[in-house]
Design an enzyme around this catalytic site. Sequence first.
Site, PDB file in Angstrom:
ATOM      1  CG  ASN A  52      -1.712   1.237   1.408  1.00  0.00           C
ATOM      2  OD1 ASN A  52      -1.754   2.072   0.503  1.00  0.00           O
ATOM      3  ND2 ASN A  52      -2.345   1.391   2.563  1.00  0.00           N
ATOM      4  CE  LYS A  88      -0.046   3.166   4.792  1.00  0.00           C
ATOM      5  NZ  LYS A  88       0.067   3.228   6.237  1.00  0.00           N
ATOM      6  CG  HIS A  97      -5.758   1.788   5.217  1.00  0.00           C
ATOM      7  ND1 HIS A  97      -5.272   2.747   6.076  1.00  0.00           N
ATOM      8  CD2 HIS A  97      -4.776   0.881   5.052  1.00  0.00           C
ATOM      9  CE1 HIS A  97      -4.023   2.422   6.408  1.00  0.00           C
ATOM     10  NE2 HIS A  97      -3.699   1.297   5.791  1.00  0.00           N
ATOM     11  CD  GLU A 140      -2.824   5.348   6.844  1.00  0.00           C
ATOM     12  OE1 GLU A 140      -2.812   5.401   5.601  1.00  0.00           O
ATOM     13  OE2 GLU A 140      -1.948   4.746   7.502  1.00  0.00           O
ATOM     14  CD  GLU A 195      -3.182  -2.430   7.428  1.00  0.00           C
ATOM     15  OE1 GLU A 195      -2.046  -2.632   6.979  1.00  0.00           O
ATOM     16  OE2 GLU A 195      -3.869  -1.449   7.123  1.00  0.00           O
ATOM     17  N   GLY A 216       2.930   2.488  10.728  1.00  0.00           N
ATOM     18  CA  GLY A 216       3.862   3.594  10.537  1.00  0.00           C
ATOM     19  C   GLY A 216       4.605   3.992  11.807  1.00  0.00           C
ATOM     20  CB  SER A 245       5.702  -1.665  11.801  1.00  0.00           C
ATOM     21  OG  SER A 245       5.325  -0.323  12.062  1.00  0.00           O
ATOM     22  N   GLY A 268       3.019  -1.129   4.268  1.00  0.00           N
ATOM     23  CA  GLY A 268       3.042   0.299   3.952  1.00  0.00           C
ATOM     24  C   GLY A 268       4.451   0.741   3.609  1.00  0.00           C
ATOM     25  N   GLY A 269       5.124   1.360   4.560  1.00  0.00           N
ATOM     26  CA  GLY A 269       6.433   1.971   4.346  1.00  0.00           C
ATOM     27  C   GLY A 269       7.428   1.091   3.604  1.00  0.00           C
TER      28      GLY A 269
END
Length: 253
Positions: free
Chosen positions: A9, A11, A95, A97, A167, A173, A213, A234-235
Amino acid sequence: MRRPVVIGNWKMHGSLKEAAALAAGIKRNLFDLAEVDIAVCPPFPYLLDVRDEIENSPVRLGAQDCYWEPKGAFTGEVSVPMLKDAGCAYVLCGHSERRHVLGESNEWVRKKVAAVLAGGLTPVLCVGEKLDERERWATEHVVREHVEEGMRGLSSQQAQDVVIAYEPVWAIGTGKTATPDQAQEVHAFIRKTLGRLFGEGAAQAIRLQYGGSVKPDNVDDLMSQPDVDGVLVGGASLDVESFTRIAKFRRKT
Ligand code: 13P
């Protein structure tokens, strides 16, 4: 046996050029990965370029969100048929967020999941508790509600086409991953909830991802848990080598 599913993802990150380069790098590294379902979810304006980069590879395209109506006067929204047209196979729904920054409700998430299924794509229903909810021992309550409300009205056949991503919001994050045991505990609870809602056969078939993470150095332990069928990244999905290593996880026996 449930087929593993690893999704990146991206983002709201990167430029068009960076997105294309990332997609090309991922394709180069994962062109022969046959035993895992892989997808990347770029920002909307980059979907077509990323689609062209990953063509003729096992890497699939996903969208980060959608609207539930197929067309109409909904300025700024993107429908499932449009995403399908753009080459998407997966759509993230609910999600954290979107739930917590943009205020998406369970009802909205339910409509999105249903619309994605109706359009023939795979919804990735995201569920998970916030830190204060975990500290109040409300994890199961929140996750049960996200699953029940997000999948309300689905047949047990339809339910099997949904991927669920657990999640925990406190792990997104933050560099703070749930331990493999914490992830397994919630995944087992989700599978139990699915069994109650859709029957044991369906519950055993539905794929559950962990997200929060996920990195090259923790993916093997997470993927070694019996109810962790994949990861939503993600990251670490913004780096070709990190995402490659994650997609090539090694389960410990
Ligand atoms: P991070 O991997 O950056 O924690 O993000 C997880 C996530 O939200 C994926 O959807």
